[in-house]
Design an enzyme around this catalytic site. Structure first.
Site, PDB file in Angstrom:
ATOM      1  N   PRO A 270       0.711  -1.185   0.079  1.00 15.92           N
ATOM      2  CA  PRO A 270      -0.092  -0.052   0.019  1.00 15.92           C
ATOM      3  C   PRO A 270       0.836   1.382   0.146  1.00 15.92           C
ATOM      4  O   PRO A 270       1.570   1.346   0.677  1.00 15.92           O
ATOM      5  CB  PRO A 270      -0.967  -0.128   1.255  1.00 15.92           C
ATOM      6  CG  PRO A 270      -0.095  -1.218   2.152  1.00 15.92           C
ATOM      7  CD  PRO A 270       0.630  -1.905   1.346  1.00 15.92           C
ATOM      8  N   ASN A 271       0.242   2.061  -0.738  1.00 17.32           N
ATOM      9  CA  ASN A 271       0.736   3.494  -0.750  1.00 17.32           C
ATOM     10  C   ASN A 271       2.146   3.760  -1.458  1.00 17.32           C
ATOM     11  O   ASN A 271       2.698   4.857  -2.033  1.00 17.32           O
ATOM     12  CB  ASN A 271       0.882   4.163   0.557  1.00 17.32           C
ATOM     13  CG  ASN A 271      -0.469   4.409   1.233  1.00 17.32           C
ATOM     14  OD1 ASN A 271      -1.342   4.925   0.743  1.00 17.32           O
ATOM     15  ND2 ASN A 271      -0.516   3.812   2.374  1.00 17.32           N
TER      16      ASN A 271
ATOM     17  N   ARG B 125       5.519  12.583  -3.134  1.00 17.33           N
ATOM     18  CA  ARG B 125       5.800  13.229  -1.594  1.00 17.33           C
ATOM     19  C   ARG B 125       6.698  12.402  -0.814  1.00 17.33           C
ATOM     20  O   ARG B 125       7.191  11.377  -1.220  1.00 17.33           O
ATOM     21  CB  ARG B 125       4.285  13.370  -0.999  1.00 17.33           C
ATOM     22  CG  ARG B 125       3.719  12.163  -0.968  1.00 17.33           C
ATOM     23  CD  ARG B 125       2.099  12.320  -0.551  1.00 17.33           C
ATOM     24  NE  ARG B 125       1.390  12.676  -1.645  1.00 17.33           N
ATOM     25  CZ  ARG B 125       0.329  13.319  -1.592  1.00 17.33           C
ATOM     26  NH1 ARG B 125      -0.261  13.980  -0.218  1.00 17.33           N
ATOM     27  NH2 ARG B 125      -0.547  13.662  -2.735  1.00 17.33           N
TER      28      ARG B 125
ATOM     29  N   TYR C 238      11.789   8.680   1.114  1.00 17.19           N
ATOM     30  CA  TYR C 238      11.388   7.670   0.144  1.00 17.19           C
ATOM     31  C   TYR C 238      12.163   7.867  -1.256  1.00 17.19           C
ATOM     32  O   TYR C 238      12.290   7.214  -1.967  1.00 17.19           O
ATOM     33  CB  TYR C 238      10.028   7.304  -0.116  1.00 17.19           C
ATOM     34  CG  TYR C 238       9.421   6.776   1.149  1.00 17.19           C
ATOM     35  CD1 TYR C 238       9.592   5.617   1.821  1.00 17.19           C
ATOM     36  CD2 TYR C 238       8.378   7.638   1.741  1.00 17.19           C
ATOM     37  CE1 TYR C 238       8.993   5.284   2.774  1.00 17.19           C
ATOM     38  CE2 TYR C 238       7.474   7.140   2.996  1.00 17.19           C
ATOM     39  CZ  TYR C 238       7.792   6.069   3.538  1.00 17.19           C
ATOM     40  OH  TYR C 238       7.342   5.502   4.516  1.00 17.19           O
TER      41      TYR C 238
ATOM     42  N   ASN D   4       8.222  -5.617  -1.257  1.00 15.60           N
ATOM     43  CA  ASN D   4       7.998  -4.577  -0.120  1.00 15.60           C
ATOM     44  C   ASN D   4       6.572  -4.583   0.169  1.00 15.60           C
ATOM     45  O   ASN D   4       5.784  -3.950  -0.790  1.00 15.60           O
ATOM     46  CB  ASN D   4       8.611  -3.280  -0.945  1.00 15.60           C
ATOM     47  CG  ASN D   4       8.262  -1.962   0.133  1.00 15.60           C
ATOM     48  OD1 ASN D   4       7.896  -2.312   1.217  1.00 15.60           O
ATOM     49  ND2 ASN D   4       8.921  -0.915  -0.260  1.00 15.60           N
TER      50      ASN D   4
ATOM     51  N   ALA E  51       3.161  -0.754   4.428  1.00 17.22           N
ATOM     52  CA  ALA E  51       2.723  -1.010   5.946  1.00 17.22           C
ATOM     53  C   ALA E  51       2.077  -2.299   6.589  1.00 17.22           C
ATOM     54  O   ALA E  51       2.111  -2.689   7.495  1.00 17.22           O
ATOM     55  CB  ALA E  51       1.820   0.243   6.100  1.00 17.22           C
TER      56      ALA E  51
ATOM     57  N   GLU F  37      12.889  -9.467   0.980  1.00 16.66           N
ATOM     58  CA  GLU F  37      12.194  -8.298   1.509  1.00 16.66           C
ATOM     59  C   GLU F  37      12.963  -7.077   1.541  1.00 16.66           C
ATOM     60  O   GLU F  37      14.364  -7.092   1.730  1.00 16.66           O
ATOM     61  CB  GLU F  37      11.948  -8.495   3.148  1.00 16.66           C
ATOM     62  CG  GLU F  37      11.254  -7.428   3.696  1.00 16.66           C
ATOM     63  CD  GLU F  37      11.117  -7.499   5.392  1.00 16.66           C
ATOM     64  OE1 GLU F  37      11.904  -8.560   5.996  1.00 16.66           O
ATOM     65  OE2 GLU F  37      10.301  -6.985   5.946  1.00 16.66           O
TER      66      GLU F  37
ATOM     67  N   HIS G 204      12.849  -2.709   1.953  1.00 16.99           N
ATOM     68  CA  HIS G 204      12.335  -1.599   2.316  1.00 16.99           C
ATOM     69  C   HIS G 204      13.169  -0.253   1.940  1.00 16.99           C
ATOM     70  O   HIS G 204      14.336  -0.466   1.925  1.00 16.99           O
ATOM     71  CB  HIS G 204      12.060  -1.335   3.809  1.00 16.99           C
ATOM     72  CG  HIS G 204      10.991  -2.652   4.419  1.00 16.99           C
ATOM     73  ND1 HIS G 204       9.696  -2.252   4.259  1.00 16.99           N
ATOM     74  CD2 HIS G 204      11.418  -3.677   5.062  1.00 16.99           C
ATOM     75  CE1 HIS G 204       9.253  -3.505   4.616  1.00 16.99           C
ATOM     76  NE2 HIS G 204      10.091  -4.049   5.250  1.00 16.99           N
TER      77      HIS G 204
ATOM     78  N   ARG H 220      12.945   3.950  12.805  1.00  9.66           N
ATOM     79  CA  ARG H 220      11.780   4.790  12.624  1.00  9.66           C
ATOM     80  C   ARG H 220      10.730   4.410  13.934  1.00  9.66           C
ATOM     81  O   ARG H 220      11.212   4.133  14.767  1.00  9.66           O
ATOM     82  CB  ARG H 220      11.304   4.700  11.293  1.00  9.66           C
ATOM     83  CG  ARG H 220      12.044   4.930  10.140  1.00  9.66           C
ATOM     84  CD  ARG H 220      11.419   4.905   8.926  1.00  9.66           C
ATOM     85  NE  ARG H 220      10.243   5.894   8.525  1.00  9.66           N
ATOM     86  CZ  ARG H 220       9.296   6.051   7.531  1.00  9.66           C
ATOM     87  NH1 ARG H 220       9.298   4.976   6.741  1.00  9.66           N
ATOM     88  NH2 ARG H 220       8.241   6.752   7.647  1.00  9.66           N
TER      89      ARG H 220
END
Ligand code: CA2
Length: 143
Positions: free
Chosen positions: A11-12, A19, A24, A73, A76, A97, A99, A106
């Protein structure tokens, strides 16, 4: 028959490049896809993104019989999804995996991870370059 390498995004991640570039980076997901395709002349890249948890689970199930390499990836859902964890446990592909950021550095809610226990390796914190690193490493890994 040449199997594609699956690259699944959660997601996202469709918002990449629009943004939060300080976290990112400036690359879009299409930029990353193009670079992975250029870096994998011998194997096609099956590159997808979804905002839906169920669709991501469906794709992991599909990957299990369609490929030997799954680069994931999960966004969330990494930190929340037992359904994704269960699908990954049943997946026969080697799971790498990825990220873009380093979730361990974080917020505390990003320290829970339902993907890592099912992954052969994790690459985090290298920005979009992490996808290329995962591809290169996966292609070099022996069974
Ligand atoms: O660092 C990563 O790759 C993450 O998987 C990204 C997820 C986050 O929830 C994970 O903790 C770490 C968030 C993806 C959202 O991406 C955006 C990109 C640009 C703008 C807004 C969101």
């Amino acid at each position: 028959m040449t199997q594609p390498i699956y690259v699944l995004n959660g997601p996202n991640l469709n918002l990449l490049g629009t943004r939060e570039p300080e976290i990112y980076g400036a690359d879009t997901l299409d930029d990353i896809k193009a670079r992975m395709e250029a870096a994998s002349p011998s194997r096609p890249i099956e590159f997808r993104q979804t905002n839906s948890e169920g669709e991501l689970v469906d794709w992991v199930q599909e990957a299990s019989s369609a490929t030997d390499i799954l680069i994931l990836n999960a966004g969330a859902y990494t930190h929340t999804s037992v359904a994704l964890h269960d699908a990954l446990r049943s997946c026969d592909a080697r799971i790498i995996e990825v990220h873009i950021s380093n979730p361990a550095a974080r917020e505390a809610f990003r320290h829970t991870n339902y993907v890592s226990p099912c992954a052969a390796a994790t690459i985090a914190g290298f920005g979009p370059q992490g996808y290329l690193m995962a591809l290169e490493a996966a292609l070099q890994m022996k069974d």
